[in-house]
Design a protein around this motif. Structure first.
Motif, short mmCIF file in Angstrom:
data_model
loop_
_atom_site.label_atom_id
_atom_site.label_comp_id
_atom_site.label_asym_id
_atom_site.label_seq_id
_atom_site.Cartn_x
_atom_site.Cartn_y
_atom_site.Cartn_z
N GLN A 75 99.19 -25.08 -33.88
CA GLN A 75 97.79 -24.93 -33.53
C GLN A 75 96.91 -24.74 -34.99
N GLY A 76 97.58 -24.74 -35.99
CA GLY A 76 96.70 -23.58 -36.60
C GLY A 76 96.92 -22.53 -36.94
N GLU A 77 98.42 -22.10 -35.41
CA GLU A 77 97.66 -20.20 -35.95
C GLU A 77 99.00 -20.02 -36.43
N PHE A 78 98.62 -18.42 -36.50
CA PHE A 78 100.17 -17.65 -37.01
C PHE A 78 99.77 -15.61 -36.52
N SER A 79 101.06 -15.83 -35.42
CA SER A 79 100.91 -13.97 -35.44
C SER A 79 102.23 -13.54 -36.36
N PHE A 80 100.98 -12.39 -36.54
CA PHE A 80 102.81 -11.64 -36.94
C PHE A 80 102.53 -9.88 -36.96
N PRO A 81 103.32 -8.37 -36.49
CA PRO A 81 103.23 -7.75 -35.99
C PRO A 81 102.28 -7.16 -37.38
N ILE A 82 101.76 -5.80 -37.16
CA ILE A 82 100.90 -5.51 -37.77
C ILE A 82 102.31 -4.28 -38.99
N PRO A 83 101.74 -4.73 -39.92
CA PRO A 83 103.14 -4.87 -40.86
C PRO A 83 103.14 -2.65 -41.68
N MET A 84 101.52 -2.71 -42.18
CA MET A 84 101.02 -0.76 -41.53
C MET A 84 99.90 -1.07 -41.49
N ARG A 85 99.40 0.47 -41.23
CA ARG A 85 97.36 0.63 -41.05
C ARG A 85 96.86 0.68 -42.44
N THR A 86 96.69 -0.39 -43.14
CA THR A 86 95.96 -0.66 -44.17
C THR A 86 94.70 -1.88 -43.23
N ASP A 87 93.18 -1.94 -44.76
CA ASP A 87 93.14 -2.39 -44.80
C ASP A 87 93.74 -4.61 -45.14
N LEU A 88 93.93 -5.68 -44.44
CA LEU A 88 94.33 -5.88 -45.03
C LEU A 88 93.86 -7.54 -45.47
N LYS A 89 93.85 -7.97 -46.04
CA LYS A 89 93.31 -9.70 -46.43
C LYS A 89 94.11 -10.54 -46.06
N ILE A 90 93.74 -11.62 -45.75
CA ILE A 90 94.53 -12.31 -44.80
C ILE A 90 94.04 -13.62 -45.97
N VAL A 91 95.05 -14.02 -45.94
CA VAL A 91 94.29 -15.17 -47.77
C VAL A 91 95.49 -16.56 -46.44
N LEU A 92 94.79 -18.11 -46.72
CA LEU A 92 95.02 -19.42 -45.63
C LEU A 92 94.94 -19.85 -46.69
N ILE A 93 96.13 -20.36 -47.56
CA ILE A 93 96.05 -21.58 -48.30
C ILE A 93 96.70 -22.97 -48.40
N ALA A 94 95.55 -23.84 -47.96
CA ALA A 94 95.20 -25.17 -47.43
C ALA A 94 95.88 -25.94 -48.38
N GLY A 95 96.52 -25.25 -49.69
CA GLY A 95 96.78 -26.31 -50.49
C GLY A 95 95.57 -27.41 -51.30
N GLN A 96 95.88 -27.97 -52.43
CA GLN A 96 95.01 -29.09 -52.76
C GLN A 96 93.22 -28.14 -53.13
N GLY A 97 94.04 -27.31 -53.42
CA GLY A 97 92.12 -26.38 -53.94
C GLY A 97 91.10 -25.72 -52.88
N HIS A 98 92.57 -25.58 -51.29
CA HIS A 98 91.07 -25.04 -50.52
C HIS A 98 91.84 -23.72 -49.83
N GLN A 99 91.01 -22.92 -50.15
CA GLN A 99 91.49 -21.88 -49.43
C GLN A 99 90.52 -21.08 -48.92
N ALA A 100 90.70 -20.14 -48.00
CA ALA A 100 90.17 -19.76 -46.98
C ALA A 100 90.41 -17.70 -46.78
N GLU A 101 89.76 -17.07 -46.55
CA GLU A 101 90.30 -15.30 -46.42
C GLU A 101 89.52 -14.73 -45.21
N TRP A 102 90.34 -13.87 -44.92
CA TRP A 102 89.69 -13.24 -43.78
C TRP A 102 89.83 -11.76 -43.88
N THR A 103 90.10 -10.48 -43.75
CA THR A 103 89.35 -8.89 -43.72
C THR A 103 89.52 -8.36 -42.64
N ILE A 104 90.80 -7.31 -42.10
CA ILE A 104 90.86 -6.88 -40.99
C ILE A 104 90.94 -5.55 -41.34
#
Lengths: 201, 213
Positions: free
Chosen positions: B77-106
């Motif tokens: 479904q294009g989803e991924f879940s993970f427990p919070i590793p530590m309480r800090t600003d987290l940058k989540i980077v999606l690497i879809a290959g072939q030069g496609h990339q996106a990121e989101w910050t929590i």
């Protein structure tokens, strides 16, 4: 075949931008008054072409038309593609500002190479002309795929795999682009031969 | 001569326009990633522009210094879940290959103060605690407590409210995610073509001035 922001390292982006700027300068110098309208039309065609999807196989790729743009514009393909990519970035969020240079190289360099390689064959016998036009459309995408692989070499570290994946995914598009380019050349030879490169008249 | 080129241009324009009408504008170009916090878990959703899910793409979670905290692969479904590793600003980077990339910050503020407390325990504690004030008010009917009684600790109350809010807001966050994936519209396309025509006009104007000189 656009590269997103944040994938490539600084040196790759800067050299891409420098090369694109050089190509655009040459293109603008060669773009004379009579070809401005043509360049604009082809820039618009390139801008829109990436929205036309070809649903073949598991992946759905889209038209690129850089072979056709290169064949008809020669070096002027650089400014035309640069403008079209900038607008795609602004309106569709394809690519990005920092990657504009490298993306222009990916699309426009194969276009110019095709023009240099096949431009002279367009007014030979019809068979040769159509074959050359097909090769233009086909090889432009192939070369673009190879350049994407090359520019990702410093990040993904596996040139053969990346380039192979991209090229394999684009084989249907290559064939379609080859056919589209051949049809356009056949049409223009009959209707507006002066639009094609190497017009003897 | 000019009339011919105008006619050709009009024909090409309408051909392209017709193609646009037939093919729904969508693109496999742009990848999007969106992440939200739910309890002590972070959910990541990824899509290509146009709505196709990004399957088996790599997700990398970074801290503000750029250190990799964890990584994973998106599911069907294009989803991924993970427990919070530590309480800090987290940058989540999606690497879809072939030069496609996106990121989101929590930002860290979106995470709970107590990342170790699970949803279940917070939810179990909450009703037990909230009953106490009602019992007290039954015992003394008519008398309203002037000051709030320190029966429910602030932290527990916060935890309870947060877990309920998370649950209630989940559909809304999902809707927001969907709203992010807006493909190019006809307006965008026409605007782009308009810009190109304008540039052609500017170029022609510059050239005509050069000619006069």
């Amino acid at each position: 075949m656009h590269i997103s922001e944040g994938v490539l390292s600084g040196p790759v982006l800067i050299s891409g931008a420098a090369l694109a700027a050089a190509g655009t300068a040459i293109g603008l110098k060669k773009l004379d008054y009579d070809h401005i309208a043509k360049a604009g039309m082809l820039a618009a065609a390139f801008f829109v072409a990436s929205l036309i999807h070809v649903p073949i196989g598991p992946s759905n790729a889209h038209l690129i038309l850089n072979g056709l743009v290169g064949l008809l514009l020669g070096w002027a393909a650089f400014p035309a593609i640069l403008v079209a990519l900038a607008l795609q970035g602004a309106f569709f969020q394809f690519g990005g500002i920092t990657t504009l240079g490298i993306n222009t190289i990916i699309m426009a360099l194969p276009a110019v190479l095709c023009y240099l390689g096949f431009g002279r064959m367009i007014f030979k016998s019809p068979q040769i002309a159509y074959l050359a036009a097909f090769a233009c459309g086909f090889l432009a995408i192939l070369t673009s795929g190879i350049i994407v692989g090359l520019s990702l070499i410093f990040t993904e570290e596996n040139f053969l795999e990346v380039a192979g994946l991209i090229i394999a995914a684009h084989i249907p598009v290559m064939i379609i682009e080859g056919v589209v380019t051949a049809i356009c050349v056949a049409f223009l030879r009959k209707v507006r031969p002066e639009m094609l490169p190497g017009y003897p008249g | 001569m000019n009339l011919v080129s105008l006619k050709i241009f009009i024909v090409i324009f309408f051909c392209l326009y017709g193609l646009l009408g037939m093919v729904e504008p969508a693109s496999a170009h742009r990848v999007n990633v969106f992440a939200w916090v739910e309890g002590d878990t972070i959910h990541v959703q990824s899509k290509f522009a146009g709505g196709k899910r990004v399957k088996a793409a790599k997700i990398v979670v970074l801290d503000p210094q750029g250190n990799e905290l964890l990584s994973g692969i998106t599911n069907e479904q294009g989803e991924f879940s993970f427990p919070i590793p530590m309480r800090t600003d987290l940058k989540i980077v999606l690497i879809a290959g072939q030069g496609h990339q996106a990121e989101w910050t929590i930002p860290a503020a979106e995470m709970k103060d107590l990342p170790l407390a699970t949803d279940a325990t917070a939810a179990a504690k909450a009703p037990a605690q909230t009953q106490k004030p009602t019992q007290i008010s039954e015992l003394s009917p008519g008398i309203k407590p002037e000051s709030p009684l320190p029966v429910v600790s602030l932290q527990e109350l916060e935890a309870a409210i947060e877990s309920v809010l998370d649950r209630k807001l989940k559909p809304i966050s999902k809707m927001l995610v969907e709203a992010q994936y807006r493909g190019p519209t006809v307006g965008d396309i026409l605007a782009g073509i308009g810009y190109i025509l304008g540039l052609v006009g500017i170029a022609a104007y510059v050239h005509s001035r050069k000619k006069k000189e």
